[in-house]
Design a protein around this motif. Structure first.
Motif, PDB file in Angstrom:
ATOM      1  N   TYR B 188       3.278   1.978   6.446  1.00 20.78           N
ATOM      2  CA  TYR B 188       3.468   0.858   6.326  1.00 20.78           C
ATOM      3  C   TYR B 188       3.140  -0.465   6.751  1.00 20.78           C
ATOM      4  O   TYR B 188       2.858  -2.058   5.570  1.00 20.78           O
ATOM      5  CB  TYR B 188       5.289   0.834   6.956  1.00 20.78           C
ATOM      6  N   ALA B 191       0.103  -1.928   4.805  1.00 19.85           N
ATOM      7  CA  ALA B 191       0.411  -2.404   3.675  1.00 19.85           C
ATOM      8  C   ALA B 191       1.009  -3.641   3.826  1.00 19.85           C
ATOM      9  O   ALA B 191       0.683  -4.581   2.984  1.00 19.85           O
ATOM     10  CB  ALA B 191       1.625  -1.353   2.954  1.00 19.85           C
ATOM     11  N   LYS B 192       1.652  -3.681   4.724  1.00 20.18           N
ATOM     12  CA  LYS B 192       2.373  -4.803   5.129  1.00 20.18           C
ATOM     13  C   LYS B 192       1.075  -6.103   5.760  1.00 20.18           C
ATOM     14  O   LYS B 192       1.209  -7.194   4.901  1.00 20.18           O
ATOM     15  CB  LYS B 192       3.597  -4.590   6.264  1.00 20.18           C
ATOM     16  N   LEU B 195      -0.539  -7.600   2.389  1.00 16.54           N
ATOM     17  CA  LEU B 195       0.706  -8.331   1.578  1.00 16.54           C
ATOM     18  C   LEU B 195       0.323  -9.104   2.432  1.00 16.54           C
ATOM     19  O   LEU B 195       0.224 -10.370   0.966  1.00 16.54           O
ATOM     20  CB  LEU B 195       1.956  -7.682   1.643  1.00 16.54           C
ATOM     21  N   HIS B 196       0.551  -9.607   3.368  1.00 15.52           N
ATOM     22  CA  HIS B 196       0.501 -11.151   4.455  1.00 15.52           C
ATOM     23  C   HIS B 196      -1.076 -11.242   4.088  1.00 15.52           C
ATOM     24  O   HIS B 196      -1.980 -13.056   3.437  1.00 15.52           O
ATOM     25  CB  HIS B 196       0.274 -10.662   5.664  1.00 15.52           C
ATOM     26  N   LEU B 259      -3.406  -1.533   0.577  1.00 14.19           N
ATOM     27  CA  LEU B 259      -2.307  -0.836  -0.254  1.00 14.19           C
ATOM     28  C   LEU B 259      -2.749   0.530  -1.027  1.00 14.19           C
ATOM     29  O   LEU B 259      -1.251   0.813  -0.960  1.00 14.19           O
ATOM     30  CB  LEU B 259      -1.424  -2.042  -1.484  1.00 14.19           C
TER      31      LEU B 259
END
Lengths: 311, 464
Positions: B188, B191-192, B195-196, B259
């Motif tokens: 998590y 992946a987070k 995304l940033h 990701l």
């Protein structure tokens, strides 16, 4: 994984919701159906059914001063920057398809009908999906013209830009679709004059075929093809003569050629576009010639419009 | 397919979903990534898939063969085949017309008229990047720094990995392949942060680089007619544009890779903070600089063979690096100028005071900015015309239309350039903010990005 998807939805959804609210408020409060909105022209074209339509490229938009030619609110300049010869044949086809008698004045530039682009997809935001224009758009453009509120995605800057322009409209003459810069001319643009067509341009057979097919469907609209003045002639006249010659027998068509007029640099904003002074002079010439043609029964003027009488 | 396109916005979630829904084994995961990468590349022009696959097969096979033999002569020959194939393809697609024209011009200059022929060659997107990437693999296997990959799918995924396929970072096999060989489990936090990176990268590209690009392109349209202040504005804007464009791409690439559980290298480390040219090259396009260091500069002898040879090696590396960027003498000159700058600072010793530190920073910024003009110009002649305008008086009013036709755009660009330090600070300290502050920032950045997402402008480094 689920936590991540919720996180993505939260960030993307909040951003999208916020931007939709901003764009929607902006449009509703400041821009609703105003002329400076980039999609206004084509939206009006299909909503208003004007009696006199001026069609063409940026040269049309910056040359036909509607108020100098006709009185009243039934004439409008639908020339659009960046569309070259691409857009107007589609608009012509949509115009001749309706039942309303119209006078259609078209500026034809010496280029093939596929020369020019969709230019700005925002133009087409409100175009009806059954129209010729919509069906001629690229698939990618059609896909990007979405229904409300998705249609704003990627359009905000254009909305803001036009909003600011409208709020402080000090850089251009903007009236009934005519849009002419009133800033001092830009010599840099004249450097570019070599790009003007320097060879004898011939009408492509395919283009003439397309035009003929559109005009054959026409049984009531008067279509006037106009060769606008040009800063450098270079082949423009030969092109227009050819067009005139090939469409000679088609009913309800008329040709006006302004080759050689206004060639003085003082009338031009750049090597392609007239300035306000040049456009005013040209529009007066056009009014005179249209009036003469109407008096001689060579063209029919819709009863809802009258020529301006001032000099 | 461009990262800043609607196509990619649909493509990425589909691949992401398929990747994590399929069984959690490296074979499935790599097959998914390979298929996605081929679609991604073929979206631009499917015909060139054959080229990248050919290159992949050649290097995979040669890697295996080199590992199997101990005969030095055969190993060298195999390496030579790989170099010849990869550089041959790159040379043909990228440099054929350039070298031919240069030869003809040279012969014409000496009074011998030669007739040439020009081929209409489409430059395959990303060929310079994936060629260097596959070469690094073969060379590493040759040097026995890594064992060859056993599964073709793993190797093909490494070569075609879509986040970095068309504009880098130019990754090393020994770093990526072990990651690809392991089964990846969804993380998590990783992946987070991916995304940033994507959001920051998109903001850099769409909001900053593309808007500056509109202005810069407009000025470069009429290099003969611009005023000195426009030269300054255009070159400053281009310096920021190219940085934001390329580093934006690299960030998105790193984010997208994360990701899928893959970590790519950092390609830019605040290069405009540099106070020396050597520092600049350790912060700008790091994956290319280190590639040239490891596979060209050091094999040539680096700085171990005396000062004269060091200079020759540096000169070679920088001019070839220039040529790597583009098939024109302007790029060669750009590389050569950086060689001169780097060399000059080796010989000039300055006191280490705060003021001097500041002046060195200004100097690096100014000179890098100046050399970008060569990079932006199509030809050396155009660059000269542009620079000449700096010393030519032109009445300001006459060029009004070029700069002030869109006062909104000019104001926006000035705002973006001036607020760049703030953006970089926010990015650097992003994880020091509270969670709600981070979310507000991300929503804000995405809001602006969506406002500007109109045309899907291509990335500058795609042309290389």
């Amino acid at each position: 994984m689920r936590k991540f998807l919720i996180y993505v939805l939260f960030i993307a959804g909040s951003s999208w919701a916020l931007s939709s609210v901003i764009a929607w408020s902006f449009e509703t409060l400041f821009l609703a159906k105003t002329e400076s909105q980039v999609n206004y022209k084509l939206s009006r074209f299909y909503d208003f059914n004007d009696d006199v339509l001026f069609l063409g490229s940026s040269r049309a938009e910056q040359s036909f001063m509607v108020d100098t030619i006709f009185k009243g609110d039934h004439a409008y300049n639908y020339g659009l920057v960046g569309t070259g010869n691409w857009l107007w044949p589609k608009l012509l086809e949509d115009a001749v398809a309706n039942d309303k008698p119209e006078l259609i004045l078209i500026n034809v530039d010496p280029d093939s009908l596929d020369h020019g682009t969709e230019w700005n997809m925002s133009y087409y935001l409100d175009v009806p999906h059954h129209s010729t224009v919509f069906s001629a758009l690229k698939f990618t453009t059609r896909r990007r013209i979405r229904f409300f509120p998705f249609k704003y995605f990627g359009q905000y800057i254009e909305l803001f830009r036009t909003g600011i322009k409208q709020w402080k409209n000090s850089t251009s003459y903007d009236n009934k679709g005519t849009n002419i810069s009133i800033k001092p001319p830009n010599p840099a643009s004249f450097f570019n004059q070599d790009m003007a067509k320097d060879s004898v341009l011939l009408c492509k057979e395919d283009d003439l075929q397309i035009l003929s097919e559109i005009l054959l469907k026409n049984n009531q609209d008067m279509v006037v093809f106009i060769k606008l003045p040009s800063y450098q002639e270079k082949g423009y006249k030969i092109f227009f003569n050819q067009l005139e010659h090939r469409l000679e027998g088609v009913a309800f068509t008329y040709f006006l050629d302004y080759t050689g007029e206004l060639s003085n640099k003082s009338n031009w904003n750049d090597h392609l576009h007239l300035n306000l002074d040049g456009a005013t002079k040209f529009s007066k010439m056009l009014r005179r010639d249209l009036q003469l043609a109407a008096d001689s029964n060579l063209i029919h003027i819709p009863s809802s419009v009258q020529f301006h009488s001032f000099n | 397919m461009l990262f800043n396109s609607i196509d990619f916005a649909i493509f990425l979630p589909l691949v992401f979903g398929a990747f994590w829904l399929l069984p959690n084994r490296s074979g499935w995961q790599n097959s998914t990534l390979l298929l996605a990468s081929l679609v991604f590349y073929g979206w631009w022009d499917y015909r060139f898939l054959s080229l990248i696959l050919f290159s992949t097969i050649v290097d995979f096979t040669i890697g295996q063969q080199i590992h199997r033999t101990n005969a030095q002569g055969k190993r060298k020959m195999l390496l030579g085949i790989s170099l010849f194939t990869n550089l041959g393809l790159l040379g043909f697609f990228k440099y054929f017309n350039f070298f031919q024209n240069s030869f003809i011009q040279a012969f014409t200059f000496f009074g011998h008229d030669l007739e040439g022929f020009s081929l209409t060659i489409i430059l395959p997107v990303g060929i310079s990047f994936y060629t260097f990437q596959t070469l690094s693999y073969t060379i590493d296997v040759y040097r026995k720094e890594m064992t060859p990959v056993r599964k073709f799918i793993d190797f093909a995924t490494f070569v075609t990995f879509f986040p970095q396929l068309v504009a880098g970072p130019i990754e090393r096999a020994k770093k990526i392949i072990p990651q690809l060989q392991a089964s990846r489990v969804f993380d998590y936090q990783q992946a987070k942060s991916g995304l940033h990176l994507i959001i920051f990268g998109l903001f850099r590209k769409i909001v900053i680089a593309d808007n500056l690009g509109i202005y810069v392109d407009r000025i470069w349209q009429y290099p003969n007619a611009i005023t000195p202040y426009m030269v300054v504005l255009a070159s400053v804007f281009f310096s920021v544009q190219i940085y934001m464009d390329f580093s934006g791409y690299s960030r998105i690439a790193r984010g997208v890779a994360q990701l899928f559980g893959i970590k790519l290298m950092v390609n830019f480390n605040y290069p405009y903070k540099s106070t020396s040219f050597s520092e600049f090259w350790s912060r700008w396009h790091i994956s290319l600089s280190t590639w040239f260091r490891d596979y060209l500069y050091i094999p040539l002898g680096g700085n171990r063979r005396g000062p004269k040879r060091t200079l020759i090696n540096l000169c070679l590396v920088f001019t070839i690096s220039g040529l790597w960027h583009g098939a024109d003498w302007s790029f060669v000159l750009w590389g050569f100028m950086h060689f001169l700058l780097l060399t000059s600072e080796r010989f000039i010793k300055l006191p280490k005071t705060k003021m001097m530190h500041f002046l060195k920073w200004v100097n690096v910024l100014f000179m890098v900015n100046l050399t970008w003009i060569l990079f932006r110009a199509d030809t050396i002649a155009n660059a000269w015309v542009f620079i000449r305008q700096l010393f030519k008086y032109q009445p300001l009013l006459g060029y009004d239309a070029l700069t002030f036709q869109s006062p909104f755009l000019l104001a926006l660009n000035l705002f973006l350039v001036l607020s760049l330090p703030l953006l970089l600070m926010i990015e650097r300290r992003f994880y020091d903010f509270k969670i709600w502050q981070q979310n507000v920032l991300l929503i804000g950045l995405l809001l602006f990005t969506s406002m500007f997402l109109t045309t899907g402008e291509t990335f500058i480094y795609f042309q290389f």
